[in-house]
Design an enzyme around this catalytic site. Sequence first.
Site, PDB file in Angstrom:
ATOM      1  N   HIS A 240      -0.710  -7.632  -1.113  1.00  0.00           N
ATOM      2  CA  HIS A 240      -0.751  -7.493   0.469  1.00  0.00           C
ATOM      3  C   HIS A 240      -0.233  -8.657   1.262  1.00  0.00           C
ATOM      4  O   HIS A 240       0.265  -8.434   2.143  1.00  0.00           O
ATOM      5  CB  HIS A 240      -1.944  -6.860   1.106  1.00  0.00           C
ATOM      6  CG  HIS A 240      -1.833  -6.049   2.314  1.00  0.00           C
ATOM      7  ND1 HIS A 240      -1.160  -5.029   2.382  1.00  0.00           N
ATOM      8  CD2 HIS A 240      -2.115  -6.342   3.558  1.00  0.00           C
ATOM      9  CE1 HIS A 240      -1.156  -4.427   3.554  1.00  0.00           C
ATOM     10  NE2 HIS A 240      -1.742  -5.369   4.401  1.00  0.00           N
ATOM     11  N   ARG A 243       3.251  -8.981   1.618  1.00  0.00           N
ATOM     12  CA  ARG A 243       3.692  -8.205   2.797  1.00  0.00           C
ATOM     13  C   ARG A 243       3.685  -8.873   4.035  1.00  0.00           C
ATOM     14  O   ARG A 243       4.775  -8.756   4.796  1.00  0.00           O
ATOM     15  CB  ARG A 243       2.854  -6.713   2.750  1.00  0.00           C
ATOM     16  CG  ARG A 243       3.139  -5.706   3.823  1.00  0.00           C
ATOM     17  CD  ARG A 243       2.568  -4.433   3.494  1.00  0.00           C
ATOM     18  NE  ARG A 243       2.303  -3.789   4.752  1.00  0.00           N
ATOM     19  CZ  ARG A 243       3.262  -2.675   5.114  1.00  0.00           C
ATOM     20  NH1 ARG A 243       4.505  -2.619   4.204  1.00  0.00           N
ATOM     21  NH2 ARG A 243       3.475  -2.156   6.055  1.00  0.00           N
TER      22      ARG A 243
END
Length: 296
Positions: A240, A243
Amino acid sequence: MTLMLQRFLRHIETEKRYSVHTVNAYKRDLEQFSDFVKINYEIKDLLSINSEIIRSYIINMKDSGLENRSINRKISSLRTFYTYCKREKEITTSPLSEIKSLKQPKELAKFIPEYDMQNISFEETNNFAIRRDELIIEILYQTGIRQSELRNLSDNDIDKNKRTIKILGKRNKERIIPIEKELINLIERYIKLRDEQFPERKNVKLIVNNKGLEASPKFIYTIVHKILIETTTVEQKSPHVLRHTFATHLLNRGADIRAIQKMLGHNSLSSTQVYTHNTIEKLKDAYKKAHPYGDK
């Protein structure tokens, strides 16, 4: 300047093709550290450094009033240098292996600095696992997709001619993300190795584990964490964070926030705007460093 330091700077300039600004930043950080160990420990060989010397250097920077964010950047420069020395077999263990980054004010979205992402490299080989791990990092960083979306990708979701990836996001909402030819080449090379490794596999997913089966969330996390722990001091080392890194780097380079919203698959612009805080902090740092009144 030591021979090893010269080799390292030449490596990041000619082979890694870092910008002049980035190379100079590494040079400045490493020369400051070199001066410190010469003055305080009478050591000229940077390959003779241990973790205790690194810790004393961090304490020295802290005592001099340097902010944790700046200290962590210098730690990152040292980590990159000693990772290179280890890869060149000049040392067996990095003196940074036990060094953790200092705590920083809590941010809304953690991200990895560009110079850390540029430091990620993989051995040039046709080894299936190495090429797969490289592809995992590159897809996550170059597209900003979630790890669940990565696991659900199939070969048919890659349009090599249009250079796009079709993503099935939350609530089965489709979106199309553009990708570079270099990433297409990585995908093609990986698929060839994967199909040679598992010619009879029944799984239709793009990314597979070491048995040719669908990759689990833990499997993806373990690969990403292992790679990031060697290259960055950022505390969060997960799929994540790549991201967050994708979105932040695009914003820092002037990308339109609504275009980023579409690529991330956010329904609301407010979900994307959390990344502007990182950009604002970058502007504040630039102001403090450059403006005559910035340090007042």
